[in-house]
Design a protein around this motif. Structure first.
Motif, PDB file in Angstrom:
ATOM      1  N   UNK A 193       0.829  -1.199   0.000  1.00 21.74           N
ATOM      2  CA  UNK A 193       0.000   0.000   0.000  1.00 21.74           C
ATOM      3  C   UNK A 193       0.870   1.258   0.000  1.00 21.74           C
ATOM      4  N   UNK A 194       1.887   1.290   0.865  1.00 23.87           N
ATOM      5  CA  UNK A 194       2.749   2.467   0.976  1.00 23.87           C
ATOM      6  C   UNK A 194       3.506   2.727  -0.316  1.00 23.87           C
ATOM      7  N   UNK A 195       3.875   1.653  -1.027  1.00 25.96           N
ATOM      8  CA  UNK A 195       4.622   1.811  -2.280  1.00 25.96           C
ATOM      9  C   UNK A 195       3.802   2.544  -3.335  1.00 25.96           C
ATOM     10  N   UNK A 196       2.482   2.499  -3.217  1.00 27.38           N
ATOM     11  CA  UNK A 196       1.617   3.171  -4.177  1.00 27.38           C
ATOM     12  C   UNK A 196       1.177   4.553  -3.737  1.00 27.38           C
ATOM     13  N   UNK A 197       1.742   5.050  -2.631  1.00 31.33           N
ATOM     14  CA  UNK A 197       1.355   6.359  -2.087  1.00 31.33           C
ATOM     15  C   UNK A 197       2.594   7.243  -2.006  1.00 31.33           C
ATOM     16  N   UNK A 198       2.621   8.331  -2.783  1.00 31.01           N
ATOM     17  CA  UNK A 198       3.804   9.184  -2.853  1.00 31.01           C
ATOM     18  C   UNK A 198       4.194   9.775  -1.504  1.00 31.01           C
ATOM     19  N   UNK A 199       3.211  10.051  -0.667  1.00 33.77           N
ATOM     20  CA  UNK A 199       3.506  10.705   0.611  1.00 33.77           C
ATOM     21  C   UNK A 199       3.728   9.705   1.752  1.00 33.77           C
ATOM     22  N   UNK A 200       3.651   8.422   1.454  1.00 35.35           N
ATOM     23  CA  UNK A 200       3.755   7.395   2.489  1.00 35.35           C
ATOM     24  C   UNK A 200       5.083   6.660   2.424  1.00 35.35           C
ATOM     25  N   UNK A 201       5.510   6.173   3.578  1.00 35.09           N
ATOM     26  CA  UNK A 201       6.686   5.314   3.653  1.00 35.09           C
ATOM     27  C   UNK A 201       6.445   4.263   4.727  1.00 35.09           C
ATOM     28  N   UNK A 202       6.654   3.014   4.375  1.00 31.21           N
ATOM     29  CA  UNK A 202       6.537   1.906   5.326  1.00 31.21           C
ATOM     30  C   UNK A 202       7.859   1.750   6.074  1.00 31.21           C
ATOM     31  N   UNK A 203       7.771   1.606   7.393  1.00 26.19           N
ATOM     32  CA  UNK A 203       8.962   1.420   8.220  1.00 26.19           C
ATOM     33  C   UNK A 203       8.800   0.146   9.042  1.00 26.19           C
ATOM     34  N   UNK A 204       9.677  -0.818   8.823  1.00 26.69           N
ATOM     35  CA  UNK A 204       9.647  -2.058   9.593  1.00 26.69           C
ATOM     36  C   UNK A 204      10.166  -1.796  11.002  1.00 26.69           C
ATOM     37  N   UNK A 205       9.516  -2.419  11.984  1.00 22.83           N
ATOM     38  CA  UNK A 205       9.941  -2.293  13.375  1.00 22.83           C
ATOM     39  C   UNK A 205      10.848  -3.467  13.683  1.00 22.83           C
ATOM     40  N   UNK A 206      12.132  -3.252  13.637  1.00 21.26           N
ATOM     41  CA  UNK A 206      13.106  -4.340  13.722  1.00 21.26           C
ATOM     42  C   UNK A 206      13.924  -4.333  15.005  1.00 21.26           C
ATOM     43  N   UNK A 207      13.380  -3.779  16.105  1.00 23.45           N
ATOM     44  CA  UNK A 207      14.165  -3.809  17.333  1.00 23.45           C
ATOM     45  C   UNK A 207      14.308  -5.247  17.832  1.00 23.45           C
ATOM     46  N   UNK A 208      15.419  -5.537  18.491  1.00 25.38           N
ATOM     47  CA  UNK A 208      15.640  -6.907  18.964  1.00 25.38           C
ATOM     48  C   UNK A 208      14.562  -7.336  19.953  1.00 25.38           C
ATOM     49  N   UNK A 209      14.039  -8.522  19.780  1.00 22.99           N
ATOM     50  CA  UNK A 209      13.024  -9.025  20.706  1.00 22.99           C
ATOM     51  C   UNK A 209      13.712  -9.775  21.847  1.00 22.99           C
ATOM     52  N   UNK A 210      14.557  -9.035  22.554  1.00 22.18           N
ATOM     53  CA  UNK A 210      15.204  -9.557  23.746  1.00 22.18           C
ATOM     54  C   UNK A 210      14.455  -9.032  24.965  1.00 22.18           C
ATOM     55  N   UNK A 211      14.645  -9.712  26.091  1.00 20.04           N
ATOM     56  CA  UNK A 211      13.901  -9.344  27.299  1.00 20.04           C
ATOM     57  C   UNK A 211      14.121  -7.884  27.675  1.00 20.04           C
ATOM     58  N   UNK A 212      15.335  -7.379  27.486  1.00 24.81           N
ATOM     59  CA  UNK A 212      15.649  -6.002  27.877  1.00 24.81           C
ATOM     60  C   UNK A 212      14.876  -4.973  27.059  1.00 24.81           C
ATOM     61  N   UNK A 213      14.422  -5.367  25.878  1.00 28.19           N
ATOM     62  CA  UNK A 213      13.703  -4.440  25.003  1.00 28.19           C
ATOM     63  C   UNK A 213      12.188  -4.470  25.235  1.00 28.19           C
ATOM     64  N   UNK A 214      11.699  -5.441  25.990  1.00 31.27           N
ATOM     65  CA  UNK A 214      10.270  -5.614  26.161  1.00 31.27           C
ATOM     66  C   UNK A 214       9.802  -5.066  27.505  1.00 31.27           C
ATOM     67  N   UNK A 215       8.525  -4.667  27.547  1.00 33.30           N
ATOM     68  CA  UNK A 215       7.918  -4.223  28.801  1.00 33.30           C
ATOM     69  C   UNK A 215       7.645  -5.429  29.705  1.00 33.30           C
ATOM     70  N   UNK A 216       7.199  -5.157  30.912  1.00 38.27           N
ATOM     71  CA  UNK A 216       6.968  -6.208  31.900  1.00 38.27           C
ATOM     72  C   UNK A 216       5.880  -7.183  31.476  1.00 38.27           C
ATOM     73  N   UNK A 217       4.977  -6.751  30.595  1.00 43.50           N
ATOM     74  CA  UNK A 217       3.890  -7.630  30.180  1.00 43.50           C
ATOM     75  C   UNK A 217       4.283  -8.590  29.061  1.00 43.50           C
ATOM     76  N   UNK A 218       5.504  -8.461  28.533  1.00 41.29           N
ATOM     77  CA  UNK A 218       5.951  -9.332  27.455  1.00 41.29           C
ATOM     78  C   UNK A 218       5.234  -9.101  26.144  1.00 41.29           C
ATOM     79  N   UNK A 219       4.543  -7.985  26.031  1.00 45.82           N
ATOM     80  CA  UNK A 219       3.731  -7.703  24.842  1.00 45.82           C
ATOM     81  C   UNK A 219       4.040  -6.336  24.246  1.00 45.82           C
ATOM     82  N   UNK A 220       4.339  -5.353  25.079  1.00 42.34           N
ATOM     83  CA  UNK A 220       4.596  -3.990  24.613  1.00 42.34           C
ATOM     84  C   UNK A 220       6.095  -3.685  24.607  1.00 42.34           C
ATOM     85  N   UNK A 221       6.499  -2.662  23.852  1.00 41.76           N
ATOM     86  CA  UNK A 221       7.902  -2.253  23.869  1.00 41.76           C
ATOM     87  C   UNK A 221       8.292  -1.681  25.233  1.00 41.76           C
ATOM     88  N   UNK A 222       9.558  -1.806  25.567  1.00 42.42           N
ATOM     89  CA  UNK A 222      10.113  -1.124  26.718  1.00 42.42           C
ATOM     90  C   UNK A 222      10.886   0.104  26.261  1.00 42.42           C
TER      91      UNK A 222
END
Length: 259
Positions: free
Chosen positions: A189-218
């Motif tokens: 979808x983003x590739x077909x929209x001149x004003x849009x850009x898709x950004x992948x969320x590639x942060x490491x899924x290590x415990x230090x990067x996660x919130x206490x609930x194991x579901x949200x970012x830290x």
């Protein structure tokens, strides 16, 4: 996995997936949205109007203050080069449908140069069809362009849900598969929209990067995400200024776009 295999797996695993989903909702800690300002002005340099839009990740769930969240960390980075007039419009639990409704209801008070969105995890977990979700993304983009005159829309992809520690198998596998399908569709979808850009969320899924609930970012994940976004925003603004100048650089603006 092709579409036929995906739907067969969904049907075959449905009882297990439903049971696990109910269990996860019951035992996963419900984290509050962080305290702190949701709008303001920060930094010095050329003016930049920024909107952060979407769900609990956009709202910063997983940390205690907005300064640690996506809004605070992104504004801090951009504020080194710009005077950032920013606003956070995000709420825990919102799907694309609710975000669309919010934009429709908001009175037009200001325009934005940049919008960063985080929309989709709730659609994945609540069974929104991918085709319907993309249609709603289109409505959101249209509203941002027509109502708020946004020049650049950064569409954040869904995180790798197949690695979320809060999710048991096979629910983790299934939601991860849905998230990848959504990301592929959003990227197209983003590739077909001149004003849009898709950004992948590639942060490491290590415990230090996660919130206490194991579901949200830290805080570390929000910092990583904000760093990605700041570089992309600076790059898009530099290209935009160059094009508006018909190939002539504008020192007053580009002076604030470093790094």
């Amino acid at each position: 996995m092709n579409s036929a295999g995906y739907y067969l797996a969904t049907i075959g695993l449905a009882p297990c997936l439903i049971a696990q989903g109910l269990y996860v909702r019951r035992v996963t800690p419900r984290l509050a949205e962080p305290e702190g300002e949701r709008s303001g002005t920060y930094g010095s340099g050329p003016h930049l109007k920024l909107l952060i839009l979407g769900d609990s990740a956009a709202a910063g769930v997983g940390v205690s203050t907005q300064g640690q969240a996506l809004s605070g960390q992104l504004v801090a980075r951009l504020g080194a080069s710009f005077e950032v007039n920013w606003r956070l419009m995000a709420q825990t639990g919102d799907k694309a449908k609710q975000v669309t409704a919010v934009l429709q209801q908001v009175a037009v008070q200001e325009h934005f140069d940049i919008v960063v969105t985080s929309i989709g995890v709730n659609d994945v977990t609540h069974g929104t069809k991918c085709k319907k979700w993309i249609s709603q993304q289109g409505q959101i983009v249209n509203l941002l362009q027509s109502k708020f005159h946004v020049q650049h829309i950064i569409l954040s992809g869904l995180p790798p849900m197949h690695l979320f520690p809060a999710l048991p198998q096979p629910l983790r596998w299934y939601l991860g598969l849905r998230a990848r399908r959504f990301n592929n569709a959003l990227k197209t979808f983003a590739a077909g929209c001149d004003r849009c850009e898709f950004v992948a969320i590639n942060f490491p899924l290590e415990a230090a990067y996660m919130a206490a609930d194991g579901f949200h970012p830290g805080a570390l994940a929000y910092s990583f995400w904000a760093g990605q976004l700041a570089k992309i925003i600076q790059s898009r603004l530099a290209v935009n200024v160059f094009q508006k100048g018909q190939g002539r650089r504008n020192p007053a603006i580009l002076e604030g776009i470093g790094g």
